[in-house]
Design a protein around this motif. Structure first.
Motif: not given
Length: 449
Positions: A405-414
């Motif tokens: 996420s650009f807003a949070s910088g949070t990496p997420m697994k699809a």
């Protein structure tokens, strides 16, 4: 905007150990499920308004309604020639009313077919073979009424698209230009080349409105954008020597600077570009002005390299300090709204001895948006989603996929292989075995927006 892609490969270094924290799952709820069959789906594309999804695979492409999940139609192959035809690429017109499909084989040339995106019916096909020109460049005008094609003859030709079919070429326009972009109303197009050539044409009148002949060494034109009303055009070159806004109505330069927007263009579409002297010229299409975005590059690079560190490259024991100083392992991109910048660090082969990592910088807050993101030991390529809310990472067949996420910088697994984002980034289509799942994205640290 088309997805931006860049290769960040760590060749032969699958054993590299990264301090990778476990990413959180990408959150969302299912909107509908579309059967793809045993052959699966190789790609998908949302209509601009998100009401249709075109699913493509080894079988016949099919058009589906969202959110009902009901099939609208199969895009049945027209009998173009004796041997089976291949579907190569697809795109919706800007208003979502029509679909352009490229079909063919190299031996017999390539043909274009245009379909009604609401009913899924065939409107027509071109009458002769064309040179292959990837559909993702948007050969259909924004309202779907015009089609630009490159035939065996030199240059581009204009076709009209109506309910009765596709007309024969009724007008030749630019003789040069490997790439092009339409004005917002579709009545004009700017053609540009890798030698600095730019030409703007009125497609309806067949009249050239402005031209820069090109030919200057290193003056590749990389960015061409029309103003909102189509009366001005912004042009920037790769060498950073020129960025200018030209008034097409009054035949004069409105603004000119020596620091160019460094988004580069390649054979495969727009790529990230290395920025020197690390400032960006952004074009405001409504007010027809440029604005400068300064980035604290030293701070960004220090954060990136301090966090990711270095590793020994088995393909090259000794690094060349001269090579590294002249080719810093960075890629930059600034979002259209000027809110975020991306710095990505290359890794791999004999060029760079750094672990792959990405830093998202919040320009307004003058700080990183989240932590430095490590992803895979191997990043095949990454994209920026159409709404510029997410970075989408592809790790190849043996590695997971994820988004940041650009807003949070949070990496997420699809949850699986992501086939497409909707234009506003509110939905994704992903492959789950023999089904394509359409998800409404929710949460995911977007409270910062």
């Amino acid at each position: 905007m088309k997805f931006l892609a860049a290769g960040i490969a760590c060749c032969g270094l699958s054993g590299a150990q990264l301090p990778l924290r476990e990413p959180v799952p990408l959150q969302g709820r299912q909107v509908c499920s579309i059967p793809a069959g045993k052959q699966g789906a190789g790609s998908a594309i949302f209509s601009p308004d998100g009401s249709r999804l075109l699913v493509c695979g080894k079988g016949v492409p099919s058009l589906w309604a969202i959110p009902s999940g009901k099939k609208v139609a199969d895009l049945v192959r027209p009998p173009l020639w004796d041997e089976p035809s291949l579907w190569n690429s697809f795109s919706f017109s800007g208003d979502g009313s029509r679909i352009l499909a490229e079909a063919g084989r190299g031996q017999n040339g390539y043909f274009y077919t245009v379909w009604d995106a609401v009913a899924g019916t065939l409107l027509g096909k071109t009458q002769g073979p064309y040179k292959r020109q990837a559909v993702f460049q948007g050969l259909l005008s924004p309202d779907g009424s015009l089609l630009l094609g490159r035939g065996s003859v030199k240059g581009w030709t204009v076709h009209e698209v109506t309910e009765e079919g596709i007309s024969s070429p009724f007008r030749a326009v630019s003789e040069k230009g490997k790439f092009f972009t339409y004005s917002p109303d579709g009545g004009r197009a700017a053609f540009f080349n890798q030698d600095g050539y730019v030409a703007v044409w009125d497609l309806l009148q067949g009249k050239e409105l402005w031209k820069k002949p090109g030919g200057r060494k290193g003056a590749s034109v990389d960015v061409v954008r029309f103003s909102k009303d189509g009366s001005a055009v912004f042009v920037a070159d790769r060498a950073g020597e020129c960025a200018e806004i030209y008034d097409l109505e009054h035949h004069r330069i409105l603004e000119k600077t020596g620091v160019a927007d460094r988004q580069t263009t390649s054979l495969w579409g727009p790529l990230f570009g290395i920025v020197k002297p690390f400032s960006r010229m952004c074009f405001d299409p409504e007010n027809k002005v440029m604005r400068k975005v300064d980035l604290p590059v030293s701070t960004m690079r220090s954060q990136l390299k301090e966090a990711s560190g270095k590793f020994e490259n088995p393909f090259k024991a000794k690094r060349s300090a001269d090579f590294e100083s002249n080719n810093p392992p960075d890629i930059f991109y600034v979002t259209r709204d000027g809110r975020y910048a991306v710095m990505a660090q290359f890794s791999g082969c004999s060029m760079y001895n750094y672990e792959p990592a990405v830093l998202i910088w919040d320009i307004g807050k003058k700080r990183a948006s989240g932590e430095v993101v490590y992803w895979f030991p191997f990043i095949l390529y990454m994209e920026i989603s159409p709404g510029e809310k997410y970075l989408h990472f592809h790790g190849g067949n043996s590695a997971p996929e994820g988004v940041v996420s650009f807003a949070s910088g949070t990496p997420m697994k699809a949850p699986g292989k992501i086939l497409a984002f909707s234009a506003d980034d509110s939905m994704i289509a992903w492959l789950d075995g023999e089904n394509v799942r359409v998800w409404k994205i929710s949460g995911n640290g977007e409270s910062g927006n």
